[in-house]
Every structure is written in C-alpha cells, then in structure tokens.
Design an enzyme around this catalytic site. Structure first.
Site, PDB file in Angstrom:
ATOM      1  N   LYS A  83       0.811  -1.225   0.000  1.00 53.02           N
ATOM      2  CA  LYS A  83       0.000   0.000   0.000  1.00 53.02           C
ATOM      3  C   LYS A  83       0.843   1.275   0.000  1.00 53.02           C
ATOM      4  O   LYS A  83       0.397   2.313  -0.468  1.00 53.02           O
ATOM      5  CB  LYS A  83      -0.963  -0.008   1.187  1.00 53.02           C
ATOM      6  CG  LYS A  83      -2.039  -1.094   1.080  1.00 53.02           C
ATOM      7  CD  LYS A  83      -2.983  -1.064   2.271  1.00 53.02           C
ATOM      8  CE  LYS A  83      -3.932  -2.238   2.244  1.00 53.02           C
ATOM      9  NZ  LYS A  83      -4.876  -2.249   3.366  1.00 53.02           N
ATOM     10  N   ASP A 119     -10.099   1.794   2.081  1.00 50.66           N
ATOM     11  CA  ASP A 119     -10.191   1.197   3.431  1.00 50.66           C
ATOM     12  C   ASP A 119     -11.043   2.053   4.371  1.00 50.66           C
ATOM     13  O   ASP A 119     -11.804   1.520   5.188  1.00 50.66           O
ATOM     14  CB  ASP A 119      -8.790   1.015   4.039  1.00 50.66           C
ATOM     15  CG  ASP A 119      -8.082  -0.222   3.488  1.00 50.66           C
ATOM     16  OD1 ASP A 119      -8.772  -1.153   3.025  1.00 50.66           O
ATOM     17  OD2 ASP A 119      -6.839  -0.251   3.519  1.00 50.66           O
ATOM     18  N   ALA A 145      -1.398   2.292  14.820  1.00 47.67           N
ATOM     19  CA  ALA A 145      -0.908   3.508  14.163  1.00 47.67           C
ATOM     20  C   ALA A 145      -0.267   3.166  12.824  1.00 47.67           C
ATOM     21  O   ALA A 145       0.500   3.957  12.279  1.00 47.67           O
ATOM     22  CB  ALA A 145       0.095   4.225  15.081  1.00 47.67           C
ATOM     23  N   GLY A 146      -0.596   1.973  12.289  1.00 53.37           N
ATOM     24  CA  GLY A 146      -0.072   1.570  10.985  1.00 53.37           C
ATOM     25  C   GLY A 146      -1.009   2.032   9.871  1.00 53.37           C
ATOM     26  O   GLY A 146      -1.828   2.933  10.063  1.00 53.37           O
ATOM     27  N   GLY A 147      -0.898   1.393   8.697  1.00 50.90           N
ATOM     28  CA  GLY A 147      -1.652   1.821   7.528  1.00 50.90           C
ATOM     29  C   GLY A 147      -3.159   1.798   7.737  1.00 50.90           C
ATOM     30  O   GLY A 147      -3.860   2.759   7.385  1.00 50.90           O
ATOM     31  N   ALA A 148      -3.675   0.729   8.327  1.00 54.58           N
ATOM     32  CA  ALA A 148      -5.125   0.618   8.508  1.00 54.58           C
ATOM     33  C   ALA A 148      -5.614   1.652   9.525  1.00 54.58           C
ATOM     34  O   ALA A 148      -6.697   2.227   9.362  1.00 54.58           O
ATOM     35  CB  ALA A 148      -5.479  -0.796   8.974  1.00 54.58           C
ATOM     36  N   THR A 170       3.664   1.152  20.259  1.00 55.97           N
ATOM     37  CA  THR A 170       4.777   2.113  20.177  1.00 55.97           C
ATOM     38  C   THR A 170       4.175   3.509  20.309  1.00 55.97           C
ATOM     39  O   THR A 170       3.575   4.038  19.362  1.00 55.97           O
ATOM     40  CB  THR A 170       5.514   1.966  18.826  1.00 55.97           C
ATOM     41  OG1 THR A 170       5.806   0.578  18.633  1.00 55.97           O
ATOM     42  CG2 THR A 170       6.791   2.774  18.773  1.00 55.97           C
TER      43      THR A 170
HETATM   44  P1  NDP Z   1       0.641  -2.427   9.975  1.00 53.58           P
HETATM   45  O1  NDP Z   1       1.724  -3.436   9.987  1.00 53.58           O
HETATM   46  O2  NDP Z   1       0.790  -1.177   9.186  1.00 53.58           O
HETATM   47  O3  NDP Z   1       0.325  -1.970  11.512  1.00 53.58           O
HETATM   48  C1  NDP Z   1       0.240  -2.943  12.534  1.00 53.58           C
HETATM   49  C2  NDP Z   1      -0.240  -2.283  13.826  1.00 53.58           C
HETATM   50  O4  NDP Z   1      -0.470  -3.320  14.789  1.00 53.58           O
HETATM   51  C3  NDP Z   1       0.768  -1.331  14.438  1.00 53.58           C
HETATM   52  O5  NDP Z   1       0.081  -0.283  15.083  1.00 53.58           O
HETATM   53  C4  NDP Z   1       1.481  -2.224  15.471  1.00 53.58           C
HETATM   54  O6  NDP Z   1       2.011  -1.506  16.560  1.00 53.58           O
HETATM   55  C5  NDP Z   1       0.322  -3.065  15.959  1.00 53.58           C
HETATM   56  N1  NDP Z   1       0.756  -4.345  16.503  1.00 53.58           N
HETATM   57  C6  NDP Z   1       1.264  -5.407  15.821  1.00 53.58           C
HETATM   58  N2  NDP Z   1       1.517  -6.427  16.647  1.00 53.58           N
HETATM   59  C7  NDP Z   1       1.170  -6.000  17.903  1.00 53.58           C
HETATM   60  C8  NDP Z   1       1.192  -6.598  19.188  1.00 53.58           C
HETATM   61  N3  NDP Z   1       1.638  -7.834  19.362  1.00 53.58           N
HETATM   62  N4  NDP Z   1       0.755  -5.880  20.240  1.00 53.58           N
HETATM   63  C9  NDP Z   1       0.294  -4.621  20.059  1.00 53.58           C
HETATM   64  N5  NDP Z   1       0.242  -3.986  18.873  1.00 53.58           N
HETATM   65  C10 NDP Z   1       0.675  -4.682  17.804  1.00 53.58           C
HETATM   66  O7  NDP Z   1      -0.679  -3.230   9.523  1.00 53.58           O
HETATM   67  P2  NDP Z   1      -2.017  -2.635   8.904  1.00 53.58           P
HETATM   68  O8  NDP Z   1      -2.281  -1.328   9.545  1.00 53.58           O
HETATM   69  O9  NDP Z   1      -1.981  -2.709   7.440  1.00 53.58           O
HETATM   70  O10 NDP Z   1      -3.103  -3.720   9.382  1.00 53.58           O
HETATM   71  C11 NDP Z   1      -3.502  -3.803  10.744  1.00 53.58           C
HETATM   72  C12 NDP Z   1      -4.594  -4.831  10.895  1.00 53.58           C
HETATM   73  O11 NDP Z   1      -5.772  -4.431  10.197  1.00 53.58           O
HETATM   74  C13 NDP Z   1      -4.209  -6.214  10.334  1.00 53.58           C
HETATM   75  O12 NDP Z   1      -4.677  -7.185  11.229  1.00 53.58           O
HETATM   76  C14 NDP Z   1      -4.988  -6.277   9.029  1.00 53.58           C
HETATM   77  O13 NDP Z   1      -5.296  -7.612   8.705  1.00 53.58           O
HETATM   78  C15 NDP Z   1      -6.244  -5.486   9.377  1.00 53.58           C
HETATM   79  N6  NDP Z   1      -6.899  -4.928   8.191  1.00 53.58           N
HETATM   80  C16 NDP Z   1      -8.180  -5.334   7.923  1.00 53.58           C
HETATM   81  C17 NDP Z   1      -8.841  -4.841   6.829  1.00 53.58           C
HETATM   82  C18 NDP Z   1     -10.240  -5.300   6.559  1.00 53.58           C
HETATM   83  O14 NDP Z   1     -10.748  -5.034   5.462  1.00 53.58           O
HETATM   84  N7  NDP Z   1     -10.891  -5.971   7.473  1.00 53.58           N
HETATM   85  C19 NDP Z   1      -8.223  -3.853   5.917  1.00 53.58           C
HETATM   86  C20 NDP Z   1      -6.883  -3.461   6.313  1.00 53.58           C
HETATM   87  C21 NDP Z   1      -6.258  -4.004   7.414  1.00 53.58           C
HETATM   88  P3  NDP Z   1       3.521  -0.907  16.535  1.00 53.58           P
HETATM   89  O15 NDP Z   1       3.410   0.425  15.827  1.00 53.58           O
HETATM   90  O16 NDP Z   1       3.883  -0.809  17.939  1.00 53.58           O
HETATM   91  O17 NDP Z   1       4.363  -1.910  15.761  1.00 53.58           O
END
Ligand code: NDP
Length: 295
Positions: A83, A119, A145-148, A170
């Site tokens: 993305k 999204d 705080a990631g892409g979604a 984080t």
């Molecule tokens: P990213 O990798 O960009 O972001 C992941 C996020 O999850 C970060 O904020 C990260 O925190 C946090 N995280 C990961 N592991 C842990 C953990 N063990 N404990 C606490 N926080 C954690 O991913 P996306 O933003 O792209 O996707 C996030 C979720 O949304 C995924 O599960 C994805 O499948 C889902 N999604 C669903 C969609 C739908 O249509 N239903 C569409 C898009 C996404 P940190 O910054 O600290 O690493």
C-alpha cells in the site's frame, strides 16, 4: 478462480476478459477473488471481466506493475505489503489516499495508473451497516498507528468526528499520527484512559487477534455500554477474544469481514463507475459471500 498466480502466469490467463487482480505477499489466504467474481457475476460482467490473485514479492512492484499495465489489467487491489510501496509508481493519487499515505486500489486508464484508498470508506460503511452509526460528531478511539489505523483515523476526521484518540504499542507512533491528524485540521490526541467514558466508537486496527492465542486488545469495562466495538481482524470459525471481552462488557461488536466487503465494493465501483444504489447491492453480496466462506 481462487488459485494463487505469479507474474510468470500472465501469458497463461484469459486476456480476452478484462482482468482485475489483487497483489499481496502472502496472498494465499485472500478471499478477494471469490467475492469480486461473485459481484462481477451479479453485475453481468463475468463474461467480460475476471478477478485473479497474484503473489508478488515485496519491493518488486516497480518491475512487476508495467507487465500488468501492458496486459490491459483494468483494476488492481493491493494488500500487505504494497500500500505504501506503490505510491511513487502512480501517475495520479486521490486526496484521501494522499492524506493516508497509502493506496489499496489502482485504476488503469489509457496506460496511466490512478491510486485510491477505499479502506476508510469500507470501515465507515461497515460501521454504518452494522451499528447504524457514523463518525459524525463521534468520539472515536483507534488502537494501532499503521496503515489501517491511518485510513480509519483520516476517515473519522473527514466524516466529522469530534475527537479522535490514538492508542498504540509504540507510543511515539500514536503521537506522530495524532500530530499528523491535527496538522490536517482534525481534533486528535494520544489516548488517556480517563477519557474512556466519552468514547462512542472503538476500533482495533492492530494485528492483535490474528492469532487465536492473542488476548483481548484492552479492558472493555472502562468504556460506556453505549459504545460500539469494531475489530478490523476477522477469523475463520472462531470469535476474536477482544469481541468476547467487549460483548461480556455489554458492547455491540463487529469483526472485520464487513469492512473487507465494503472496501472491495468501493474498489469495484471505482473500476466500473456504477451508482450508489448498485454499490449498496454489491456490498451486500460481497458481505454474504464472505460470510459463507468463513463459516
Ligand atoms: P501495519 O503493519 O501497518 O500496523 C500494525 C499495527 O499493529 C501497528 O500499530 C502495530 O504496533 C500493531 N501491533 C502489531 N503487533 C502487535 C502486538 N503484538 N501488540 C500490540 N500492537 C501490535 O498493519 P495494517 O495497519 O496494514 O493492518 C492492521 C490490521 O488491520 C491487520 O490485522 C490487518 O489484517 C487489518 N486490516 C483489515 C482490513 C479489513 O478489510 N478488514 C483492511 C486493512 C487491514 P507498533 O506500531 O507498535 O508496531
């Protein structure tokens, strides 16, 4: 048509049909071809169009994408990890995708690649259909705080949320996203638990819940029972632990399957320019198709 294809398969597929595709890595789990082909059938477009899934290796999009443009692919959806990687490859990008810094839908017109992000729409429409709520005037808490999370937060902002809270493992990333939202004119800050009672809509936009051993995202007893909980994660044949915990505390809940359907419906609308009434029907068909798949 749900088998995983590779760029090397391009010469084998039926290009008499205007092809559409999703790219990801991994992509095996993706249900997009099933729901998109069902919608194409409903639209009477299945004789002229077909939707495939392609496994594309990370950091190879620049080399791979031109082959698909040359083969007249009409629309390409992107999932993890493309993305953001796609942004420098676009000829045009819509305002919302630019704001989010992420793009999940490509429309290819006259050899030009136009980028969109569906999204945010997918999330808000899923919340509307499930709970009858919108972001307008709502206090919204987003975990992640990631892409979604960015798509969720900016959608909440443009749809008139009165406050957007960000919570993330984080903390610096939560602060950075809140700052970014404020710079765009939205009322946002990092989450403090003493605000919990004011929250109307809670969203999980982290990866917590993907594993069946993941525990609940938070203690839901701190929130009002009038609040609703939307979890972007969905799982086959199991209820997410966060949803179990939220329901036990009296909150209405939904997992992420509806969001997947509505973002896909919006992407298909961008591709074929159909009206809002058709979009609604397509979203419903996609939702039902996905529900059948994960039962
Ligand atoms: P990213 O990798 O960009 O972001 C992941 C996020 O999850 C970060 O904020 C990260 O925190 C946090 N995280 C990961 N592991 C842990 C953990 N063990 N404990 C606490 N926080 C954690 O991913 P996306 O933003 O792209 O996707 C996030 C979720 O949304 C995924 O599960 C994805 O499948 C889902 N999604 C669903 C969609 C739908 O249509 N239903 C569409 C898009 C996404 P940190 O910054 O600290 O690493």
């Amino acid at each position: 048509m749900n088998e995983v294809l590779f760029e090397s398969d391009l010469d084998k597929i039926n290009l008499a049909k205007a092809p559409l595709a999703v790219f990801g890595y991994p992509i095996n789990h993706s249900l997009s071809p099933i729901m998109q082909n069902k919608a194409l059938e409903f639209l009477g477009l299945n004789e002229s169009s077909i939707y495939y899934k392609f496994e594309v290796k990370p950091n190879t999009l620049k080399e791979v994408l031109p082959s698909f443009v040359a083969k007249n692919f009409r629309c390409i959806n992107l999932t993890i990890p493309f993305k953001e990687e796609v942004l420098p490859l676009l000829d045009e990008i819509d305002d919302f995708a630019k704001m989010c810094g992420a793009c999940n839908t490509l429309k290819i017109e006259d050899g030009k690649i136009l980028g969109y992000n569906t999204d945010g729409f997918g999330l808000e429409n899923a919340i509307k259909v499930k709970f009858g709520k919108t972001f307008w005037n709502a206090c919204v808490l987003i975990y992640g705080a990631g892409g979604a999370a960015k798509a969720a937060a900016f959608q909440a902002g443009i749809s008139g949320a009165k406050k957007i809270f960000i919570a993330n493992r984080t903390i610096e990333k939560a602060q950075e996203l809140a700052k970014n939202l404020r710079e765009n004119g939205f009322n946002a800050s990092s989450f403090e638990p003493n605000w919990a009672g004011k929250v109307d809509i809670i969203i999980n936009a982290t990866s917590i819940g993907l594993k069946d051993t993941d525990s609940s995202i938070c203690d839901f007893s701190i929130f009002s029972k009038e609040a609703v909980y939307f979890d972007m994660v969905y799982a086959k044949q199991r209820k997410l632990n966060s949803i179990i915990e939220a329901e036990n505390n009296g909150l209405k809940c939904s997992a992420g399957l509806d969001m997947l359907a509505w973002q896909g419906a919006k992407a298909l609308q961008i591709c074929f320019d159909f009206n809002e009434e058709v979009l609604f029907k397509v979203g419903k068909i996609m939702t039902k198709t996905l529900e059948d798949c994960i039962q």
